[in-house]
Write a protein that holds these residues in place. Structure first.
Motif, PDB file in Angstrom:
ATOM      1  N   LEU A 102      70.151  59.846  50.002  1.00 48.17           N
ATOM      2  CA  LEU A 102      68.707  59.861  48.759  1.00 48.17           C
ATOM      3  C   LEU A 102      67.890  61.201  49.675  1.00 48.17           C
ATOM      4  O   LEU A 102      67.087  60.569  48.066  1.00 48.17           O
ATOM      5  N   VAL A 103      68.114  61.592  50.615  1.00 50.90           N
ATOM      6  CA  VAL A 103      67.086  62.757  50.559  1.00 50.90           C
ATOM      7  C   VAL A 103      67.189  64.504  49.710  1.00 50.90           C
ATOM      8  O   VAL A 103      68.771  64.614  51.032  1.00 50.90           O
ATOM      9  N   GLY A 104      67.448  65.056  49.872  1.00 51.60           N
ATOM     10  CA  GLY A 104      67.376  66.405  49.533  1.00 51.60           C
ATOM     11  C   GLY A 104      67.069  67.565  50.426  1.00 51.60           C
ATOM     12  O   GLY A 104      65.464  66.926  50.734  1.00 51.60           O
ATOM     13  N   THR A 105      66.910  68.707  50.978  1.00 50.10           N
ATOM     14  CA  THR A 105      66.091  69.882  51.231  1.00 50.10           C
ATOM     15  C   THR A 105      65.064  69.750  50.214  1.00 50.10           C
ATOM     16  O   THR A 105      64.617  69.866  48.776  1.00 50.10           O
ATOM     17  N   ASN A 106      63.790  69.961  50.674  1.00 47.16           N
ATOM     18  CA  ASN A 106      62.425  69.645  50.346  1.00 47.16           C
ATOM     19  C   ASN A 106      61.805  68.959  49.691  1.00 47.16           C
ATOM     20  O   ASN A 106      61.861  69.081  48.234  1.00 47.16           O
ATOM     21  N   ASP A 107      62.670  67.875  49.563  1.00 45.60           N
ATOM     22  CA  ASP A 107      62.604  66.747  49.201  1.00 45.60           C
ATOM     23  C   ASP A 107      61.958  65.681  50.115  1.00 45.60           C
ATOM     24  O   ASP A 107      62.551  64.787  50.761  1.00 45.60           O
ATOM     25  N   PRO A 108      60.509  65.686  50.938  1.00 45.18           N
ATOM     26  CA  PRO A 108      60.013  64.974  51.847  1.00 45.18           C
ATOM     27  C   PRO A 108      60.063  63.412  51.718  1.00 45.18           C
ATOM     28  O   PRO A 108      59.206  63.117  50.174  1.00 45.18           O
ATOM     29  N   GLN A 109      60.043  62.219  51.797  1.00 42.33           N
ATOM     30  CA  GLN A 109      60.382  60.918  52.024  1.00 42.33           C
ATOM     31  C   GLN A 109      60.047  60.605  52.995  1.00 42.33           C
ATOM     32  O   GLN A 109      61.322  59.706  52.962  1.00 42.33           O
ATOM     33  N   PRO A 110      59.330  60.776  53.318  1.00 42.65           N
ATOM     34  CA  PRO A 110      58.715  59.847  54.885  1.00 42.65           C
ATOM     35  C   PRO A 110      59.194  58.032  54.896  1.00 42.65           C
ATOM     36  O   PRO A 110      59.259  57.430  56.007  1.00 42.65           O
ATOM     37  N   GLU A 111      58.965  57.799  53.313  1.00 41.90           N
ATOM     38  CA  GLU A 111      60.034  55.801  53.567  1.00 41.90           C
ATOM     39  C   GLU A 111      60.755  55.780  54.473  1.00 41.90           C
ATOM     40  O   GLU A 111      60.993  54.850  55.102  1.00 41.90           O
ATOM     41  N   ILE A 112      61.666  56.709  53.631  1.00 39.82           N
ATOM     42  CA  ILE A 112      63.065  57.110  53.825  1.00 39.82           C
ATOM     43  C   ILE A 112      62.999  56.891  55.746  1.00 39.82           C
ATOM     44  O   ILE A 112      63.618  56.266  56.143  1.00 39.82           O
ATOM     45  N   LEU A 113      62.908  57.737  56.122  1.00 37.29           N
ATOM     46  CA  LEU A 113      62.918  58.096  57.544  1.00 37.29           C
ATOM     47  C   LEU A 113      62.110  56.526  58.648  1.00 37.29           C
ATOM     48  O   LEU A 113      62.973  56.175  59.031  1.00 37.29           O
ATOM     49  N   GLN A 114      60.885  56.162  58.116  1.00 41.75           N
ATOM     50  CA  GLN A 114      60.641  55.311  58.540  1.00 41.75           C
ATOM     51  C   GLN A 114      61.570  54.133  58.242  1.00 41.75           C
ATOM     52  O   GLN A 114      61.479  53.357  59.811  1.00 41.75           O
ATOM     53  N   ALA A 115      61.765  53.683  57.649  1.00 42.19           N
ATOM     54  CA  ALA A 115      62.824  52.676  57.365  1.00 42.19           C
ATOM     55  C   ALA A 115      64.725  53.090  58.319  1.00 42.19           C
ATOM     56  O   ALA A 115      64.853  52.068  59.271  1.00 42.19           O
ATOM     57  N   VAL A 116      64.619  54.132  58.751  1.00 42.04           N
ATOM     58  CA  VAL A 116      65.908  54.373  59.226  1.00 42.04           C
ATOM     59  C   VAL A 116      65.268  53.980  60.806  1.00 42.04           C
ATOM     60  O   VAL A 116      66.132  53.766  61.338  1.00 42.04           O
ATOM     61  N   ALA A 146      66.367  51.761  47.241  1.00 44.78           N
ATOM     62  CA  ALA A 146      65.319  51.067  46.896  1.00 44.78           C
ATOM     63  C   ALA A 146      64.315  51.717  47.034  1.00 44.78           C
ATOM     64  O   ALA A 146      63.914  52.222  45.963  1.00 44.78           O
ATOM     65  N   LEU A 147      63.847  52.385  48.640  1.00 44.90           N
ATOM     66  CA  LEU A 147      62.864  53.844  48.754  1.00 44.90           C
ATOM     67  C   LEU A 147      63.409  54.969  47.698  1.00 44.90           C
ATOM     68  O   LEU A 147      62.699  55.483  47.270  1.00 44.90           O
ATOM     69  N   GLY A 148      65.037  54.953  47.322  1.00 43.86           N
ATOM     70  CA  GLY A 148      65.077  56.305  47.307  1.00 43.86           C
ATOM     71  C   GLY A 148      65.610  56.362  45.592  1.00 43.86           C
ATOM     72  O   GLY A 148      65.627  56.832  44.888  1.00 43.86           O
ATOM     73  N   GLY A 149      65.107  54.785  45.420  1.00 45.92           N
ATOM     74  CA  GLY A 149      64.834  54.957  43.315  1.00 45.92           C
ATOM     75  C   GLY A 149      66.375  54.654  43.105  1.00 45.92           C
ATOM     76  O   GLY A 149      66.582  54.450  41.682  1.00 45.92           O
ATOM     77  N   TYR A 150      67.071  53.777  43.909  1.00 42.34           N
ATOM     78  CA  TYR A 150      68.481  53.032  43.369  1.00 42.34           C
ATOM     79  C   TYR A 150      68.811  51.716  43.748  1.00 42.34           C
ATOM     80  O   TYR A 150      69.905  51.259  43.900  1.00 42.34           O
ATOM     81  N   GLY A 151      67.433  51.690  43.824  1.00 45.44           N
ATOM     82  CA  GLY A 151      67.593  49.743  44.405  1.00 45.44           C
ATOM     83  C   GLY A 151      67.673  48.383  43.267  1.00 45.44           C
ATOM     84  O   GLY A 151      68.113  49.077  42.035  1.00 45.44           O
TER      85      GLY A 151
END
Length: 256
Positions: A102-116, A146-151
């Protein structure tokens, strides 16, 4: 050259690099997925030898932008207890695999890290039961997708647009998973997964922050239902991310 700086991230994967180094794959707040070389980490007496997956780290890094190198590593939080049970380890690895999809390089998604991090903490709970590990894994996947856009589209019928309001107590009601679209009301021919009203209601409740519990505090839903919902997750990921999560297959084999 880039000046040395400090980053924090969850180590998702550790692999060999050359004869003596290691390559860390990290999920970070600032840059999404980053890969950092750890010089000499495979030497037994190296001060960086303790790097392992499922640890939240603070690293001082420097070097070229193509592959930066760790100068210092500090363990902020270890989730090592997850390795004490195969089901919790497999669930944690599944979250790592999904995060990397769900997360790529230079693709900050702090919500995903927090959820993990939140879900790893829950999986590490003492005396967690196998069905609880499974349920936590399923809910974590629902949240990450859901956070990654594939809910999962579980609020409206994908064919009619009618609200999916499961009639609890009506044991004849069904909805079917159409992998490329969502859930359609009715029992569709050749659909691999069909849910009854209670099963859909349970799936919908997984969008909330915590797992659904009975008034007694016990988990809602038996193992066979959670296995069914896990299969929903697998099919959705296979269809929309074009990948299989190997750790989910391992989790099923462990719990069968």
């Amino acid at each position: 050259m880039i000046a040395d700086r400090t980053i924090k991230g969850l180590c998702l994967k550790v692999g060999p690099l050359g004869e003596n180094d290691r390559l860390l794959t990290l999920l970070t707040h600032e840059e999404g997925i980053v890969r950092i070389a750890v010089p000499g980490a495979r030497r037994p007496k190296s001060r960086l030898a303790a790097t392992s997956a499922l640890t939240f780290l603070e690293l001082l890094i420097g070097g070229k932008s193509t592959l930066r190198r760790a100068r210092q590593i500090k363990v902020i939080k270890s989730f090592s207890k997850l390795g004490e049970k195969l089901e919790t380890l497999s669930a944690a690895q599944a979250l790592s695999e999904l995060a990397m999809l769900l997360v790529g390089t230079n693709d900050p998604q702090p919500e995903i890290l927090q959820a993990v991090l939140i879900h790893l903490e829950r999986l590490q709970k003492e005396d967690i039961k196998p069905v609880e590990a499974l349920a936590n894994c399923v809910q974590a996947c629902v949240h990450l997708l859901a956070l990654g856009g594939y809910g999962l589209p579980i609020q409206k019928c994908c064919w009619t647009g009618i609200d999916l309001i499961p009639p609890i107590g009506d044991w004849t009601w069904r909805c079917s998973l159409i992998e490329s679209e969502g859930f359609a009301i009715g029992e569709i021919t050749n659909a691999e997964i069909t849910l009854n009203a209670s099963e859909l209601a349970l799936l919908q409740r997984l969008l909330k922050p915590i797992l659904p519990l009975k008034q007694t505090g016990e988990l809602l839903g038996p193992m066979k239902v959670w296995m069914k919902l896990l299969r929903v997750i697998e099919l959705w990921i296979e269809t929309h991310l074009n990948r299989n999560i190997n750790a989910l297959s391992m989790l099923k084999k462990i719990l069968l």
